[in-house]
Scaffold this motif. Structure first.
Motif, PDB file in Angstrom:
ATOM      1  N   VAL A 171      10.540   9.265 -12.633  1.00 19.52           N
ATOM      2  CA  VAL A 171       9.652   8.883 -11.526  1.00 19.52           C
ATOM      3  C   VAL A 171      10.422   8.808 -10.212  1.00 19.52           C
ATOM      4  N   ARG A 172       9.647   8.889  -9.109  1.00 21.15           N
ATOM      5  CA  ARG A 172      10.188   8.583  -7.775  1.00 21.15           C
ATOM      6  C   ARG A 172       9.335   7.442  -7.233  1.00 21.15           C
ATOM      7  N   ILE A 173       9.987   6.327  -6.902  1.00 17.21           N
ATOM      8  CA  ILE A 173       9.253   5.140  -6.471  1.00 17.21           C
ATOM      9  C   ILE A 173       9.461   4.922  -4.970  1.00 17.21           C
ATOM     10  N   VAL A 174       8.355   4.778  -4.256  1.00 19.79           N
ATOM     11  CA  VAL A 174       8.408   4.574  -2.804  1.00 19.79           C
ATOM     12  C   VAL A 174       7.634   3.303  -2.461  1.00 19.79           C
ATOM     13  N   GLY A 175       8.263   2.384  -1.737  1.00 20.14           N
ATOM     14  CA  GLY A 175       7.554   1.188  -1.283  1.00 20.14           C
ATOM     15  C   GLY A 175       6.616   1.545  -0.138  1.00 20.14           C
ATOM     16  N   ARG A 176       5.474   0.881  -0.056  1.00 22.80           N
ATOM     17  CA  ARG A 176       4.536   1.152   1.025  1.00 22.80           C
ATOM     18  C   ARG A 176       3.966  -0.171   1.531  1.00 22.80           C
ATOM     19  N   GLU A 177       3.505  -0.144   2.769  1.00 24.20           N
ATOM     20  CA  GLU A 177       3.029  -1.356   3.428  1.00 24.20           C
ATOM     21  C   GLU A 177       1.741  -1.023   4.173  1.00 24.20           C
ATOM     22  N   LYS A 178       0.770  -1.922   4.111  1.00 24.00           N
ATOM     23  CA  LYS A 178      -0.472  -1.714   4.872  1.00 24.00           C
ATOM     24  C   LYS A 178      -0.153  -1.592   6.361  1.00 24.00           C
ATOM     25  N   THR A 179      -0.897  -0.737   7.067  1.00 25.81           N
ATOM     26  CA  THR A 179      -0.693  -0.622   8.516  1.00 25.81           C
ATOM     27  C   THR A 179      -1.268  -1.866   9.198  1.00 25.81           C
ATOM     28  N   LEU A 180      -0.792  -2.120  10.414  1.00 27.50           N
ATOM     29  CA  LEU A 180      -1.290  -3.280  11.163  1.00 27.50           C
ATOM     30  C   LEU A 180      -2.793  -3.192  11.381  1.00 27.50           C
ATOM     31  N   TYR A 181      -3.279  -1.976  11.674  1.00 24.79           N
ATOM     32  CA  TYR A 181      -4.714  -1.835  11.941  1.00 24.79           C
ATOM     33  C   TYR A 181      -5.543  -2.111  10.688  1.00 24.79           C
ATOM     34  N   SER A 182      -5.063  -1.664   9.512  1.00 25.13           N
ATOM     35  CA  SER A 182      -5.834  -1.898   8.282  1.00 25.13           C
ATOM     36  C   SER A 182      -5.823  -3.387   7.919  1.00 25.13           C
ATOM     37  N   ILE A 183      -4.702  -4.088   8.221  1.00 26.68           N
ATOM     38  CA  ILE A 183      -4.660  -5.543   8.010  1.00 26.68           C
ATOM     39  C   ILE A 183      -5.655  -6.221   8.956  1.00 26.68           C
ATOM     40  N   TYR A 184      -5.643  -5.789  10.225  1.00 24.69           N
ATOM     41  CA  TYR A 184      -6.546  -6.355  11.235  1.00 24.69           C
ATOM     42  C   TYR A 184      -8.014  -6.145  10.843  1.00 24.69           C
ATOM     43  N   ARG A 185      -8.327  -4.947  10.364  1.00 24.79           N
ATOM     44  CA  ARG A 185      -9.711  -4.646   9.957  1.00 24.79           C
ATOM     45  C   ARG A 185     -10.137  -5.508   8.782  1.00 24.79           C
ATOM     46  N   PHE A 207       3.348   0.040  -4.010  1.00 25.66           N
ATOM     47  CA  PHE A 207       4.303   1.089  -4.377  1.00 25.66           C
ATOM     48  C   PHE A 207       3.569   2.381  -4.695  1.00 25.66           C
ATOM     49  N   ARG A 208       4.184   3.483  -4.306  1.00 30.01           N
ATOM     50  CA  ARG A 208       3.688   4.806  -4.683  1.00 30.01           C
ATOM     51  C   ARG A 208       4.650   5.355  -5.728  1.00 30.01           C
ATOM     52  N   ILE A 209       4.110   5.813  -6.849  1.00 33.01           N
ATOM     53  CA  ILE A 209       4.944   6.344  -7.927  1.00 33.01           C
ATOM     54  C   ILE A 209       4.597   7.821  -8.095  1.00 33.01           C
ATOM     55  N   VAL A 210       5.590   8.689  -7.849  1.00 28.82           N
ATOM     56  CA  VAL A 210       5.378  10.141  -7.903  1.00 28.82           C
ATOM     57  C   VAL A 210       5.991  10.674  -9.192  1.00 28.82           C
ATOM     58  N   LEU A 211       5.179  11.426  -9.943  1.00 23.02           N
ATOM     59  CA  LEU A 211       5.579  11.905 -11.278  1.00 23.02           C
ATOM     60  C   LEU A 211       5.500  13.422 -11.366  1.00 23.02           C
ATOM     61  N   PRO A 212       6.202  14.016 -12.365  1.00 23.96           N
ATOM     62  CA  PRO A 212       6.242  15.496 -12.453  1.00 23.96           C
ATOM     63  C   PRO A 212       4.898  16.138 -12.804  1.00 23.96           C
ATOM     64  N   GLU A 213       4.178  15.594 -13.807  1.00 23.89           N
ATOM     65  CA  GLU A 213       2.969  16.252 -14.304  1.00 23.89           C
ATOM     66  C   GLU A 213       1.771  15.302 -14.278  1.00 23.89           C
ATOM     67  N   LEU A 214       0.586  15.880 -14.319  1.00 23.33           N
ATOM     68  CA  LEU A 214      -0.647  15.095 -14.260  1.00 23.33           C
ATOM     69  C   LEU A 214      -0.714  14.061 -15.384  1.00 23.33           C
ATOM     70  N   LEU A 215      -0.431  14.455 -16.638  1.00 22.65           N
ATOM     71  CA  LEU A 215      -0.533  13.525 -17.758  1.00 22.65           C
ATOM     72  C   LEU A 215       0.473  12.383 -17.648  1.00 22.65           C
ATOM     73  N   ASP A 216       1.599  12.650 -16.962  1.00 22.76           N
ATOM     74  CA  ASP A 216       2.602  11.590 -16.751  1.00 22.76           C
ATOM     75  C   ASP A 216       2.017  10.413 -15.968  1.00 22.76           C
TER      76      ASP A 216
END
Length: 526
Positions: free
Chosen positions: A251-265, A283-292
Motif C-alpha cells: 500500500v501507499r498511505i497518504v494523510g489528508r486533511e479537510k480544507t478550511l472551506y469544507s470545515i467552515y461549510r 488517510f488515503r490508501i492507494v493499492l495496486p489492484e481493484l480487489l486489493d
C-alpha cells in the motif's frame, strides 16, 4: 485590457532577478519532458510571441506580465496537456490585451490554437453578474465553449487559479466579486469535471478573500489542532502500516486533511463549533489492484471498529464525475473518528484530475481505455439541451441542477446503473433512458410495486417504466422533474406541439373565413 496589466515602480535587484527567472522560458521548459522536440519548439514559439506581445506590461506585484501566462501553462503541464493547449495558455491574453487578431494566430500557429485562444478570450470578456439573465448567458457561453473543446475550460481554470493565488496584489474592492464568481461558477465546474485538487484550492482561496476574518480564525484553530493531534496521526499511520505489512498487502498511505472551506461549510450547515467537527483528518490508501481495495477494507475493519452508516462503495457505483473509491469512517485511538479512502493508483489519478486524466493517460499510454474523455457524456448533454433551448435563463435553469449534483444511484430491470441528481423522479429516470421512453410513459414499477410517475427515487431502487404508443408528455410533469435533460425534452415537445396545433387552428380559421366570402379554400398540398 486585463485588470492585472499595469505600470509599477522599479524592483530591487534581488526581486528583479527572481522576476526575470519566472519570466524566462526555462521556468516552463523543465516540465515539457512528455512532449516531442518539435512540440517543445512549437510551445517555445508561442512563448516568444506572447513575450513580445506583452512587452512593457507588468503585474501589480511588479513582475513582467509574461510570468502570468507562464504560470498558467505550468499548471496545464501538471495535466500533461498537449502542445496546442500549452501554446494557447501562453497566448491566452494576447487577443484581449495586445490587439492580436485571430487571423494573425491562424497564420502563425494554425487554426486549432487560434480557436482555443479565441474561446479563452470570449470567456475573459464575459461579465458575470448576480442578475439571473446575465449570469445565465455567461454560463451558457462558457459551458458551450467547454463542450466543444474541454481544453478551453482547463486553461481557464488554471488562469483563474493563478489569479486567485495572487489575489492579494489586487485592490480589496475586487476581492468580493472575483471570489464570489470563483465560488459560484468556477469551483462547481471544476467539481463537475472531477478536478478535485482545483476544486478544493479554488474554494479555499475564494473563502480566504471573501471572509478574511473567518478564514484566519479557522486557520489558527486548525494549526493548533494539527499540533495537538500530530502524535495521534503518527500512531494511526504506524498501526495501519504494520497491519498491512503483516497481511503482505502493498500500500501507499497518504494523510489528508479537510480544507478550511469544507470545515467552515460543515460548521455553518450543522451549526457546529470547530471542536465538534470530528472528521478533520483522514488517510488515503492507494493499492495496486481493484480487489486489493476490498482486502484492505477488511484489514482496516479488523484493526479499528467501523462507524455504522459511514461506509460508501464508490467503486461499484462511481460518482457522476467518474470518481471511484471506498470510503469508511473508523473509530481510532481515544475514540477519534478517522475517514479512510481506498482506491487504485488509476482511480487516484481520476479522483484528483478528473477530465484532465484523459491527457495524463494519453501522455503515458495513448491506447489506454482510460484515456477516453471521462465527461464526454455530460458535455454532449449540454449540446443536446442547447439545441432544444434558445433562451439563456431556461438553459441555465436546466444546467444548474446537473452542475451541482448530489447523486442518487438507481437500476434498470437489466441491472444497468444510472446516476441521477438527488430528489430525481421516475420521469427523470425515463428521460435518462431515452426521450421516447419519457414521452410515452404511463406508469412505473419501483422494486416491483406500482408507483406514480412523480415518485422520488432512492439509492438502490430498481425502476421499470411502462409505456404506451398513444401517450404524450403532460405539462404537469414540469412541476416535478429535476434533471435538465427531462425539462428540456418535455418543453421542446410541448413547444413543437403548440406550434403544430396553432398552425392547424390557423388553417381552419382561414378556410372558414374564405368560405364565408365565397372563395375557394387553398389546398393543403404544396
Amino acid at each position: 485590457m486585463n485588470d492585472d496589466a499595469i505600470s509599477v515602480p522599479a524592483l530591487s535587484p534581488a526581486q528583479a532577478a527572481a522576476s526575470a527567472a519566472a519570466a524566462s522560458f526555462a521556468a516552463l521548459e523543465a516540465r515539457l519532458d512528455y512532449l516531442s522536440a518539435s512540440e517543445i519548439e512549437q510551445v517555445r514559439q508561442a512563448y516568444r510571441f506572447a513575450d513580445q506581445a506583452h512587452l512593457g506590461q507588468m503585474r501589480r506585484n511588479g513582475d513582467p506580465y509574461i510570468t502570468h501566462p507562464i504560470a498558467v501553462a505550468r499548471m496545464c503541464t501538471e495535466w500533461k496537456l498537449d502542445a496546442q493547449a500549452l501554446s494557447a495558455a501562453l497566448m491566452h491574453d494576447v487577443m484581449e490585451d495586445c490587439g492580436v487578431s485571430k487571423i494573425d494566430l491562424i497564420e502563425r500557429f494554425g487554426a486549432p490554437v487560434a480557436e482555443l485562444v479565441d474561446g479563452l478570450t470570449k470567456l475573459d470578456k464575459l461579465e458575470f453578474d448576480t442578475r439571473e439573465q446575465n449570469q445565465a448567458e455567461s454560463f451558457r457561453k462558457m459551458l458551450l465553449a467547454m463542450a466543444r473543446d474541454v481544453r478551453v475550460i482547463l486553461i481557464k481554470l488554471a488562469d483563474r487559479t493563478h489569479n486567485m493565488r495572487t489575489m492579494g496584489d489586487m485592490p480589496r474592492t475586487k476581492w468580493g466579486r472575483i471570489s464570489r464568481e470563483t465560488l459560484e461558477i468556477y469551483a462547481p465546474i471544476a467539481y463537475r469535471l472531477g478536478l478535485n485538487n482545483n476544486y478544493r484550492e479554488l474554494q479555499d482561496l475564494a473563502f480566504r478573500y471573501l471572509h478574511p476574518w473567518r478564514y484566519q480564525s479557522l486557520d489558527k484553530a486548525l494549526n493548533k489542532s494539527r499540533n495537538r493531534r500530530k502524535d495521534l496521526i503518527s500512531r494511526v499511520q504506524g498501526e495501519v502500516e504494520t497491519a498491512f505489512q503483516k497481511q503482505g498487502v502493498e500500500v501507499r498511505i497518504v494523510g489528508r486533511e479537510k480544507t478550511l472551506y469544507s470545515i467552515y461549510r460543515k460548521m455553518s450547515l450543522k451549526h457546529l463549533s470547530f471542536a465538534q467537527v470530528t472528521d478533520i483528518y483522514g488517510f488515503r490508501i492507494v493499492l495496486p489492484e481493484l480487489l486489493d481495495c476490498y482486502t484492505a477494507l477488511g484489514v482496516l475493519h479488523q484493526l479499528y471498529k467501523p462507524l455504522p452508516g459511514k461506509f460508501r462503495d464508490y467503486i461499484a457505483i462511481p460518482k457522476m464525475n467518474g470518481y471511484q473509491s471506498l470510503h469508511t469512517t473508523l473509530v481510532g485511538p481515544f475514540g477519534t473518528n478517522i475517514e479512510f479512502q481506498l482506491r487504485t493508483s488509476t482511480m487516484d489519478v481520476v479522483a484528483e484530475s478528473g477530465v484532465a486524466a484523459h491527457w495524463l493517460y494519453k501522455a503515458s499510454d495513448p491506447d489506454s481505455p482510460a484515456s477516453q474523455d471521462l465527461n464526454a457524456q455530460w458535455l454532449q448533454s449540454l449540446l443536446d439541451i442547447q439545441q432544444e433551448t434558445h433562451d439563456a435563463a431556461e438553459f441555465w435553469d436546466h444546467v444548474k441542477i446537473d452542475l451541482f449534483p448530489d447523486a442518487v444511484y438507481v437500476f434498470t430491470p437489466k441491472s444497468k446503473i444510472l446516476a441521477l441528481p438527488r430528489n430525481a423522479t421516475v420521469m427523470d429516470f425515463a428521460y435518462a433512458i431515452h426521450s421516447d421512453v419519457g414521452h410515452h410513459a404511463i406508469a412505473a414499477r419501483i422494486n416491483g410495486e406500482q408507483m406514480p410517475l412523480r415518485t422520488e427515487l432512492n439509492n438502490g431502487d430498481v425502476v421499470e417504466i411502462v409505456t404506451s404508443p398513444h401517450a404524450k408528455p403532460n405539462p404537469a410533469w414540469l412541476g416535478f422533474v429535476k434533471t435538465g435533460r427531462a425539462r428540456s425534452k418535455i418543453r421542446h415537445y410541448l413547444k413543437t406541439l403548440e406550434s403544430e396545433e396553432s398552425r392547424a387552428l390557423g388553417e381552419k380559421m382561414l378556410a372558414q373565413a374564405m368560405r364565408a366570402e365565397g372563395l375557394q379554400a387553398p389546398s393543403a398540398d404544396p
